[in-house]
Design an enzyme around this catalytic site. Sequence first.
Site, PDB file in Angstrom:
ATOM      1  N   ARG A 181       0.849  -1.200   0.000  1.00 61.16           N
ATOM      2  CA  ARG A 181       0.000   0.000   0.000  1.00 61.16           C
ATOM      3  C   ARG A 181       0.884   1.249   0.000  1.00 61.16           C
ATOM      4  NH1 ARG A 181      -2.812  -2.804   4.702  1.00 61.16           N
ATOM      5  NH2 ARG A 181      -4.316  -4.127   3.627  1.00 61.16           N
ATOM      6  N   PHE A 224     -11.762  -4.654  -4.898  1.00 62.21           N
ATOM      7  CA  PHE A 224     -11.568  -5.675  -3.856  1.00 62.21           C
ATOM      8  C   PHE A 224     -10.984  -4.995  -2.610  1.00 62.21           C
ATOM      9  CE2 PHE A 224     -10.889  -7.536  -8.053  1.00 62.21           C
ATOM     10  CZ  PHE A 224     -11.697  -8.662  -8.071  1.00 62.21           C
ATOM     11  N   ASP A 284     -16.215  -3.312  -3.441  1.00 63.82           N
ATOM     12  CA  ASP A 284     -16.168  -4.671  -2.898  1.00 63.82           C
ATOM     13  C   ASP A 284     -17.526  -5.312  -3.131  1.00 63.82           C
ATOM     14  OD1 ASP A 284     -14.015  -6.064  -0.712  1.00 63.82           O
ATOM     15  OD2 ASP A 284     -16.006  -6.983  -0.831  1.00 63.82           O
ATOM     16  N   SER A 285     -17.527  -6.644  -3.276  1.00 64.98           N
ATOM     17  CA  SER A 285     -18.800  -7.345  -3.492  1.00 64.98           C
ATOM     18  C   SER A 285     -19.497  -7.656  -2.166  1.00 64.98           C
ATOM     19  CB  SER A 285     -18.565  -8.635  -4.267  1.00 64.98           C
ATOM     20  OG  SER A 285     -17.729  -9.482  -3.517  1.00 64.98           O
ATOM     21  N   ALA A 316     -16.256  -6.564  -9.148  1.00 60.15           N
ATOM     22  CA  ALA A 316     -15.220  -5.679  -9.691  1.00 60.15           C
ATOM     23  C   ALA A 316     -15.134  -5.783 -11.221  1.00 60.15           C
ATOM     24  CB  ALA A 316     -13.876  -6.016  -9.073  1.00 60.15           C
ATOM     25  N   ASP A 362      -7.011  -6.530  -5.905  1.00 55.15           N
ATOM     26  CA  ASP A 362      -6.536  -7.409  -4.828  1.00 55.15           C
ATOM     27  C   ASP A 362      -7.582  -8.478  -4.535  1.00 55.15           C
ATOM     28  OD1 ASP A 362      -5.132  -8.482  -2.725  1.00 55.15           O
ATOM     29  OD2 ASP A 362      -5.634  -6.891  -1.301  1.00 55.15           O
ATOM     30  N   CYS A 389      -2.828 -13.653  -4.116  1.00 53.59           N
ATOM     31  CA  CYS A 389      -2.430 -14.263  -2.840  1.00 53.59           C
ATOM     32  C   CYS A 389      -2.583 -15.776  -2.884  1.00 53.59           C
ATOM     33  CB  CYS A 389      -3.219 -13.662  -1.684  1.00 53.59           C
ATOM     34  SG  CYS A 389      -5.000 -13.864  -1.862  1.00 53.59           S
TER      35      CYS A 389
HETATM   36  N1  SAH Z   1      -7.481  -5.023  -0.636  1.00 48.33           N
HETATM   37  C1  SAH Z   1      -7.904  -5.424   0.674  1.00 48.33           C
HETATM   38  C2  SAH Z   1      -7.995  -6.927   0.856  1.00 48.33           C
HETATM   39  C3  SAH Z   1      -8.875  -7.635  -0.157  1.00 48.33           C
HETATM   40  S1  SAH Z   1      -9.485  -9.190   0.331  1.00 48.33           S
HETATM   41  C4  SAH Z   1      -6.980  -4.792   1.703  1.00 48.33           C
HETATM   42  O1  SAH Z   1      -6.016  -4.122   1.345  1.00 48.33           O
HETATM   43  O2  SAH Z   1      -7.223  -4.985   2.895  1.00 48.33           O
HETATM   44  C5  SAH Z   1     -10.515  -9.561  -1.011  1.00 48.33           C
HETATM   45  C6  SAH Z   1     -11.846  -8.835  -1.032  1.00 48.33           C
HETATM   46  O3  SAH Z   1     -12.444  -9.060  -2.299  1.00 48.33           O
HETATM   47  C7  SAH Z   1     -12.869  -9.287   0.015  1.00 48.33           C
HETATM   48  O4  SAH Z   1     -13.235  -8.180   0.803  1.00 48.33           O
HETATM   49  C8  SAH Z   1     -14.046  -9.788  -0.803  1.00 48.33           C
HETATM   50  O5  SAH Z   1     -15.310  -9.423  -0.234  1.00 48.33           O
HETATM   51  C9  SAH Z   1     -13.841  -9.073  -2.126  1.00 48.33           C
HETATM   52  N2  SAH Z   1     -14.417  -9.718  -3.328  1.00 48.33           N
HETATM   53  C10 SAH Z   1     -14.507 -11.038  -3.608  1.00 48.33           C
HETATM   54  N3  SAH Z   1     -14.997 -11.211  -4.855  1.00 48.33           N
HETATM   55  C11 SAH Z   1     -15.216  -9.986  -5.374  1.00 48.33           C
HETATM   56  C12 SAH Z   1     -15.702  -9.498  -6.636  1.00 48.33           C
HETATM   57  N4  SAH Z   1     -16.028 -10.341  -7.602  1.00 48.33           N
HETATM   58  N5  SAH Z   1     -15.771  -8.170  -6.827  1.00 48.33           N
HETATM   59  C13 SAH Z   1     -15.415  -7.308  -5.854  1.00 48.33           C
HETATM   60  N6  SAH Z   1     -14.954  -7.714  -4.630  1.00 48.33           N
HETATM   61  C14 SAH Z   1     -14.850  -9.020  -4.399  1.00 48.33           C
END
Ligand code: SAH
Length: 392
Positions: free
Chosen positions: A210, A226, A248-249, A277, A296, A336
């Site tokens: 970040r 995400f 976020d979803s 996303a 992410d 990840c």
């Molecule tokens: N970037 C964040 C961590 C992301 S974890 C940080 O820095 O803390 C992954 C996230 O993606 C979760 O919150 C999950 O709810 C979201 N997610 C999962 N599938 C998704 C999609 N299709 N579109 C958007 N968000 C999604």
Amino acid sequence: MEYPQIVLKPKEEGRLREGHLWAFSNEVAQAPSGMAPGALADLVHSGSGFLGRGFYHPHSLIAFRMLTAQKEDIDETFFEKRFCEAQAWREMLYPNIRSYRWIFGESDRLPGLVVDRYGDYLSVQLLSAGMEKLRALILPLIEKIASPKGIVLRTDAGLRELEGLPQASPEVVFGQVPEEVEIELENGRYFVNLLKGQKTGFYFDQRDNRQALAGFCRGRKVLDAFCYSGGFGIAAARAGAREVVFNDSSEDALALAQKNAELNAASTIKTFVHGDALKLLDRQAPGGPYEVVSLDPPAFARSKKHLAVALKAYEKLNAKAMSVLPRGGLLATSSCSHHVDRAFFMQMLRRAARKAGRSFRLVELRSQAKDHPILLSMPETEYLKFAILQVV
Ligand code: SAH
């Protein structure tokens, strides 16, 4: 103290001698019968003798997890030394910041133990049968060293299943833990819900990334896709981004991101978009409004079996993001998934760029934050890939 002996097959000792900490079940020649999962044992080899001391599991794919290559007693003194060493490293990495991953399992030579520190509160995961067995020793010791106000045990971690450990709702095992704890990191202030948040509540593993991305966000419009609790977008806003869109979803995640965003960088315009996303990116015109996009997603490849499908999904997502960026724009992209190694990740990005019909400069290639150390001799301890690419 004497420990039972697990005999490794001939020719299997090389990896362990190099510093790897696991022996797999098919590499074990002989073990005393009736040993309980997680029992302490010595790993020995017919040719080279004693290899190390650690946890044995008769039914897990990972049959032996090494704690030490010395003939030392595995007792309170042993763990106290390890915990304090781990703490000293984090204090050096993040001076004056009391929130970090204090213990990262194998990487701190404490197989299956994860402890995150959120100021006065701790979140603990016991992910190996061995650590679970030593729970009555470990929890009081952690409490003694850290003097926390409260400790949460995240017994809901999925990895427990692989060790035959039951999953249960997270519980407060010491003191009291408020619904939300506020933490201050090097690049943002955040509320963390230790009982209900994802994993242990916050993704420390992206903290250094970040920071790396934030340096490119001044004056720009940023998409934090995400976003979960908003880490990337908030770091970008604090570094002077003009506008940040959080996506976020999960409604809970987005609500948390919004709450956190309000704590930070008042002058940045912030908007919150709930939903998928990929669909959000689909709605953007090529060269569209975002000058920086962060992706992410959660791990797409949960096992090796899913690798090919996961790589396709990463490719599709990245190609979409690549195609909406203007010239000079930046893509910060993460994976990840353990099973997607660096080579696969880079190949996937090249394919995505070809699909998008764009050329990129690789600005930075990074991994997990330094409070999630990687053991040189144990590739399994590295899981996060993070690249910053620029459209040229
Ligand atoms: N970037 C964040 C961590 C992301 S974890 C940080 O820095 O803390 C992954 C996230 O993606 C979760 O919150 C999950 O709810 C979201 N997610 C999962 N599938 C998704 C999609 N299709 N579109 C958007 N968000 C999604």
